[in-house]
Design a protein around this motif. Structure first.
Motif, short mmCIF file in Angstrom:
data_model
loop_
_atom_site.label_atom_id
_atom_site.label_comp_id
_atom_site.label_asym_id
_atom_site.label_seq_id
_atom_site.Cartn_x
_atom_site.Cartn_y
_atom_site.Cartn_z
N ARG A 294 0.84 -1.21 0.00
CA ARG A 294 0.00 0.00 0.00
C ARG A 294 0.87 1.25 0.00
NH1 ARG A 294 -1.81 -0.50 4.67
NH2 ARG A 294 -0.44 1.05 5.60
N SER A 295 1.96 1.22 0.75
CA SER A 295 2.84 2.39 0.82
C SER A 295 3.55 2.61 -0.50
CB SER A 295 3.86 2.20 1.95
OG SER A 295 3.20 2.04 3.20
N ASP A 395 -0.25 7.07 11.51
CA ASP A 395 0.62 8.00 12.22
C ASP A 395 2.06 7.51 12.33
OD1 ASP A 395 -1.42 9.84 12.70
OD2 ASP A 395 -2.01 8.85 14.57
N ILE A 396 2.31 6.26 11.93
CA ILE A 396 3.61 5.64 12.14
C ILE A 396 4.16 5.16 10.81
CG2 ILE A 396 4.88 3.80 13.32
CD1 ILE A 396 2.66 3.79 15.44
N ALA A 397 5.45 5.39 10.58
CA ALA A 397 6.13 4.88 9.39
C ALA A 397 7.30 4.00 9.80
CB ALA A 397 6.62 6.03 8.50
N TRP A 432 2.42 -4.23 15.38
CA TRP A 432 1.17 -4.93 15.07
C TRP A 432 0.54 -5.50 16.34
CZ3 TRP A 432 -0.68 -10.10 14.88
CH2 TRP A 432 -1.79 -10.31 14.06
N GLU A 433 1.37 -6.10 17.20
CA GLU A 433 0.83 -6.67 18.43
C GLU A 433 0.40 -5.59 19.42
OE1 GLU A 433 3.75 -9.46 19.83
OE2 GLU A 433 3.03 -11.04 18.46
N ALA A 434 0.94 -4.39 19.26
CA ALA A 434 0.47 -3.26 20.06
C ALA A 434 -0.75 -2.59 19.43
CB ALA A 434 1.60 -2.24 20.23
N HIS A 435 -1.27 -3.18 18.34
CA HIS A 435 -2.46 -2.70 17.62
C HIS A 435 -2.23 -1.33 16.99
CE1 HIS A 435 -4.46 -6.10 19.44
NE2 HIS A 435 -4.20 -5.64 20.65
N LEU A 436 -0.98 -1.06 16.61
CA LEU A 436 -0.63 0.19 15.97
C LEU A 436 -0.46 -0.04 14.47
CD1 LEU A 436 1.97 1.31 18.64
CD2 LEU A 436 -0.19 2.47 18.16
N THR A 437 -1.23 0.68 13.68
CA THR A 437 -1.17 0.51 12.23
C THR A 437 -0.09 1.41 11.64
OG1 THR A 437 -2.95 2.12 11.98
CG2 THR A 437 -3.57 -0.21 12.00
N THR A 438 0.55 0.92 10.58
CA THR A 438 1.75 1.60 10.07
C THR A 438 1.75 1.69 8.56
OG1 THR A 438 3.04 -0.44 9.83
CG2 THR A 438 3.07 0.62 11.99
N SER A 448 7.02 14.10 7.25
CA SER A 448 6.41 15.11 8.12
C SER A 448 5.01 14.74 8.59
CB SER A 448 6.38 16.47 7.41
OG SER A 448 5.64 16.39 6.20
N ALA A 449 4.32 13.85 7.88
CA ALA A 449 2.95 13.51 8.26
C ALA A 449 2.91 12.52 9.43
CB ALA A 449 2.21 12.92 7.07
N TYR A 450 4.05 11.95 9.81
CA TYR A 450 4.07 10.88 10.80
C TYR A 450 4.47 11.40 12.18
CZ TYR A 450 3.83 7.97 6.66
OH TYR A 450 3.44 7.40 5.48
N LYS A 451 3.78 10.89 13.20
CA LYS A 451 4.12 11.23 14.57
C LYS A 451 5.31 10.40 15.08
CE LYS A 451 -0.63 12.55 15.68
NZ LYS A 451 -1.84 12.22 16.49
N LEU A 452 5.45 9.20 14.52
CA LEU A 452 6.53 8.31 14.93
C LEU A 452 7.13 7.65 13.70
CD1 LEU A 452 8.16 6.67 17.08
CD2 LEU A 452 6.25 5.03 17.08
N VAL A 453 8.45 7.63 13.62
CA VAL A 453 9.17 6.92 12.57
C VAL A 453 10.10 5.92 13.23
CG1 VAL A 453 10.93 7.13 10.77
CG2 VAL A 453 9.02 8.74 10.84
#
Length: 655
Positions: A294-295, A395-397, A432-438, A448-453
């Protein structure tokens, strides 16, 4: 430029590779009936049909394909027409041995399998262009045609003399002069200096370790030569049908293609995905490939191939349990797929892949596989209008680069236990196990669009990439990096200090004294968790904060995890639970949160546009809290506050 939307026309494409030339024509009508019953609206034709289309040099047999194209159109099934160039006919290798690839030991790879072509062969390229020209001329105006599929799973390496000639030309284009090449390759080492371009060959079998930068450039060259083959055929069909999208199918996280660069040349990014049904991390591995694809596509993408049941190339080929094919297909849709397709439609009765499943298995229409395929087709039709064309914002890359992978995979490195794809999976698994989508991103992309890299590992980084990371943190972003990042430049020249000075300053590292790789069964205690695979002897600057220190052994008291402001550095690989908890904590501090709170461990929640996909990857029923009121597009039910999912259950919720 045309896009996947031009092929989908507001519906999820559903179908797969159709190889009717393997079957008598009376089977074709039966195939069409079953396709329509299953909701199939797209088939890929011609992938491995070169010998059928061109039985002898220059001859053409299009009659059978004419009848198929007409049959598909008459029944409302679109055709993704493939160029057959992945598998040349036997006559080509027999008449033109220069078209055959050669391995690094100088052995010819003969016909009798597939992908037996030299990407550097002018003869191969001439025949490939000719058959592509004729396909485009004959079918470019056919109403069944919706998309072009070029070749198949480009994956050919070639160390032949003809490849060597092309390699020299590629190197001349990259470096210009031999002096520049010798400097980039560090040929002062081991008396490897080149005084004439003719002295340079592909990096064939050597007595001892090969020049690592020569090997790195050969990998770059191979990716570029294969891309030239793709672009040549793409341009032919594009001239004939500028309104139709063109694709070729990637293999998931395959080492041989710089897929960031390839994706820029495709109208549609597509991938083949075959997680092992027995792998407890199969869903996470699938999510990684889906996120990466997708990216690369920067939006909707195409699942070109998956298996409806077992494959045939593992040591033990397990079938998919009931419901798993549906679950993994809908997971792909949740993560951006606008096409869900298979290899292949009908399971072969002969050939090397007769034990690879099809949408219609050897059990036929009454078999479980086809019945599940039929159910999925109906459900995809139900949600198509709400899904297609929508995007996912994260929010994460996770940063990934093929050149860094190629450089870091050299022989003679500090530890063969450090495997780049495994590190990528470990970091993505933690998120993924923390349920954070990337998303995934290249280190020179706009972040610049990401809060966490997060940077699992980028052994080699360009100056531009380093400056990009520095600017990201300077502008308020949070960065977490793993070990062995920024060690070398793009020529695989180790940077002074063993890590780029700008990155050492960013992370608060005064001196990186020594790398301390760990054996496979070894670990280090890190004050609350255990580290695996790697450790480092680091001296920190005054501004750095030690978040976790090594306990015991040679590194006792030294930092295992350190932070300077919003920049974190991990000098070891925490065990999975600790890695999950650490990244979840850092993400929360950066303002990146899961789609839903308090999710059960085996449940995945993904937003696509306005829709919420909730997927149960477990075998037991679970109840998931879903704030608000939603409409489940799969069942038609109204969901208020919570939804119950059975084994491998899925809900697609619209507010």
């Amino acid at each position: 430029m045309p896009s996947l939307n031009d092929a989908t026309r507001g519906r999820i494409l559903y179908g797969g590779d159709y190889n009717p030339e393997q079957w008598p024509e009376e089977t074709w009508l039966e195939d069409v009936r079953l396709m329509k019953d299953a909701g199939v609206n797209s088939v890929t034709l011609g992938v491995f049909s070169w010998a059928k289309l061109e039985p002898r040099p220059g001859e053409r047999d299009f009659g059978w394909l004419d009848r198929l194209m007409d049959l598909m159109h008459e029944n409302g099934i679109g055709v993704v027409l493939a160029t057959p160039t992945a598998s040349p006919p036997p006559w080509m290798g027999h008449l033109h041995p220069d078209t055959l690839p050669v391995d690094q030991d100088g052995r010819t790879e003969w016909w009798g399998g597939r992908q037996h072509f030299s990407h550097s062969s002018a003869t191969y390229r001439r025949y490939a262009a000719a058959v592509t020209e004729d396909l485009a001329a004959r079918y470019g105006g056919h109403p069944a045609l919706t998309m072009w599929h070029i070749n198949n799973e480009y994956c050919t390496y070639d160390w032949s003399d003809e490849a060597a000639v092309r390699f020299r030309g590629w190197l001349q284009g990259r470096y210009g002069t031999l002096d520049a090449l010798n400097e980039a390759w560090g040929t002062a080492f081991w008396s490897q200096g080149y005084g004439d371009w003719a002295q340079i060959h592909t990096p064939r079998h050597a007595h001892y370790l090969k020049n690592p930068t020569q090997v790195l450039d050969f990998k770059r060259f191979t990716s570029d030569m294969l891309l030239e083959c793709y672009v040549a055929e793409r341009d032919i069909v594009r001239r004939a049908t500028p309104h139709l999208p063109v694709t070729t199918n990637f293999m998931p996280l395959w080492v041989g293609q710089d897929a960031w660069r390839w994706a820029e040349e495709e109208d549609v990014v597509s991938v083949d995905l075959y997680p092992d049904p027995r792998d407890p991390l199969g869903a996470q591995n699938g999510a990684l490939v889906q996120d990466m694809t997708r990216s690369q596509a920067r939006g909707p993408w195409m699942l070109m191939e998956q298996a409806a049941g077992p494959v045939n190339w593992r040591g033990v080929n397990h079938p998919k349990p009931r419901g798993l094919n549906r679950l993994w297909s809908l997971q792909a849709v949740a993560r951006g797929a606008d096409a869900v397709c298979y290899f292949q439609w009908r399971q072969s009765r002969q050939g090397a892949e007769k034990f690879h499943s099809g949408m219609v298995s050897h059990a036929g229409e009454e078999g479980r596989t086809y019945q599940e395929v039929k159910q999925l087709g109906a459900e995809l039709a139900r949600i198509s209008a709400e899904v297609t064309g929508s995007h996912t914002a994260n929010d994460i890359a996770v940063l990934h680069d093929w050149h860094a992978w190629w450089a870091g995979a050299q022989d003679g490195r500090p530890s063969t236990q450090v495997d780049y794809p495994d590190l990528l999976r470990a970091w993505h698994r933690a998120l993924w196990e923390a349920h954070l989508t990337t998303d995934f991103a290249h280190p020179e992309h706009d972040l610049s669009a990401y809060k966490l890299v997060v940077v699992p590992q980028l052994y080699a980084l360009t100056d531009a990439a380093i400056e990009n990371l520095l600017a990201y943190v300077r502008d308020g972003g949070t960065l977490v990096s793993g070990f062995l990042t920024g060690v070398a430049d793009e020529d695989d020249r180790v940077r002074a200090g063993g890590m780029d000075a700008r990155l050492r300053e960013l992370f608060g590292i005064r001196t990186l004294h020594e790398w301390w790789p760990l054996d496979a069964d070894e670990h280090v205690e890190c004050g609350g968790f255990r580290g695996t695979l790697w450790s480092e002897e680091i001296e920190t600057s005054e501004e750095a904060e030690v978040e976790a220190a090594y306990k015991g052994g040679e590194l006792d008291g030294l930092p295992a995890v350190l932070r300077k402001g919003r920049a974190w550095y991990l000098s070891t690989l925490p065990e999975p639970d600790a890695m999950r908890d650490l990244l979840a904590r850092v993400a929360a501090g950066a303002g990146a949160r899961p789609v839903l709170d308090a999710l059960p461990a085996q449940v995945e929640a993904v937003r696509r546009g306005d829709l919420l996909f909730v997927l149960n990857h477990g075998r037991e029923s679970v109840t998931v809290e879903v704030p608000g009121t939603h409409h489940d597009l799969l069942t038609g039910a109204t969901v208020r506050g919570e939804v119950t999912l059975g084994r491998y259950g899925v809900a697609v919720l619209k507010p």
